[in-house]
Design an enzyme around this catalytic site. Structure first.
Site, PDB file in Angstrom:
ATOM      1  N   ASP A  74      45.065  55.715  47.656  1.00 32.35           N
ATOM      2  CA  ASP A  74      43.758  55.179  47.285  1.00 32.35           C
ATOM      3  C   ASP A  74      42.642  55.716  48.184  1.00 32.35           C
ATOM      4  OD1 ASP A  74      44.744  53.705  45.164  1.00 32.35           O
ATOM      5  OD2 ASP A  74      45.102  51.920  46.378  1.00 32.35           O
ATOM      6  N   GLY A  75      42.942  55.949  49.465  1.00 29.92           N
ATOM      7  CA  GLY A  75      41.936  56.526  50.353  1.00 29.92           C
ATOM      8  C   GLY A  75      41.507  57.904  49.899  1.00 29.92           C
ATOM      9  N   TYR A 190      39.731  45.326  49.872  1.00 31.43           N
ATOM     10  CA  TYR A 190      39.359  44.498  51.026  1.00 31.43           C
ATOM     11  C   TYR A 190      38.987  43.080  50.580  1.00 31.43           C
ATOM     12  CZ  TYR A 190      37.327  43.929  55.770  1.00 31.43           C
ATOM     13  OH  TYR A 190      37.047  43.545  57.055  1.00 31.43           O
ATOM     14  N   LEU A 192      40.139  41.297  48.116  1.00 32.62           N
ATOM     15  CA  LEU A 192      41.321  40.486  47.845  1.00 32.62           C
ATOM     16  C   LEU A 192      41.983  40.036  49.146  1.00 32.62           C
ATOM     17  CD1 LEU A 192      43.275  39.346  45.723  1.00 32.62           C
ATOM     18  CD2 LEU A 192      44.513  41.522  45.815  1.00 32.62           C
TER      19      LEU A 192
END
Length: 291
Positions: A74-75, A190, A192
């Site tokens: 994801d990054g 973040y 969540l």
């Protein structure tokens, strides 16, 4: 001729054989021009030199394409979205990382992925972006976020105070470790982890979520994405951190930051018959009995 640009991270040595198979198949496709981000191609040349020998490259923002591939987690996807910016090129994530929430498919599914790319058999979903601005400081060259903007305390064990306004009206003064303003896409990130709600990707909202709030009555708030959110952080430190999808810079306390909808979207590729509910079940284990 169709054009594809490829981005990736430099932590993929364990996937060398899979990458070699995938790129060999992709570069062999007729009627397709493939170009690699130069830094990524230089990395690949060290682990799979035969597969990328003579491959075309691009540098900085000198590219156009019909499709972008983001290879990593994801990054890496967020980095790719940042590089794509307002070009709005659809991004297909191929996950070689841990969770890969934004990815369309695992990197290991080589043959199926190549078939989908060749047939253009995928769905493109527009995702809203946050845009940050400030009258007194330049925030960064690309002041946008696909996931979230986070206001974070810095250089002190003391709390940060964040005066928050929506469309010019005061909403609250948050005391704690910081504040998150998340998009629907970023609601599973973040936000969540900080106890905020999950929004469907198509929702037209932002989520304002306090981080470790000092008061138990401070709860996440969902507002329309047509709203403009303004924050004025205060603390005992001289500065606070503004993080946009993990790209962070320090800004003097008392600076007013505006956050609203960007004038463009990020187009995220998903596979046919794959739904948001599937993602919740497969990635977040919704409905799974853990014994």
């Amino acid at each position: 001729m169709e054009e594809i640009v490829i981005f990736g991270n430099n932590y993929q040595g364990a996937h060398a054989d899979t990458l070699s198979r995938f790129f060999s198949g992709l570069l062999a496709m007729k009627g397709l021009r493939v170009r690699f981000d130069k830094c990524y191609r230089d990395y690949l040349a060290g682990i799979i030199p035969e597969a990328v020998a003579g491959a075309d490259t691009f540098d900085c923002n000198d590219f156009t394409a019909d499709l972008a591939l983001s290879i990593g987690g994801d990054g890496t996807f967020l980095h790719t979205a940042n590089r794509i910016g307002d070009k709005q090129i659809p991004i297909m994530g191929l996950n070689s990382g841990h969770l890969g929430y934004l990815s369309a498919a695992p990197l290991s599914d080589v043959d199926n992925t190549l078939e989908l790319i060749a047939a253009k058999n995928y769905i493109i979903e527009p995702r809203t972006m946050l845009a940050a601005s400030c009258d007194t400081h330049k925030i960064q060259s690309r002041p946008f976020a696909l996931n979230e903007a986070a206001i974070l305390r810095q250089d002190t064990g003391s709390m940060i105070t964040v005066d928050t306004f929506v469309d010019g009206y005061p909403i609250s003064t948050y005391l704690g470790d910081g504040l998150i303003i998340a998009t629907p896409t970023g609601s599973t990130a973040y936000n969540l982890s900080a106890g905020g709600p999950i929004l469907a990707p198509s929702a037209r909202n932002w989520v304002i979520t306090p981080i470790a709030p000092h008061s138990l009555n401070m709860r996440p708030l969902v507002v329309s994405d047509s709203s403009v959110i303004e924050v004025v952080p205060r603390s005992r430190s001289n500065s606070f951190a503004l993080s946009l999808d993990g790209n962070t810079r320090n800004i003097p306390v008392g600076t007013r930051i505006r956050l609203g909808k960007a004038s463009f979207v990020t187009n995220v590729v998903r596979l046919p018959h794959h739904t948001f509910a599937d993602t919740l079940r497969n990635k977040l284990l919704w409905g799974v009995n853990i014994r």
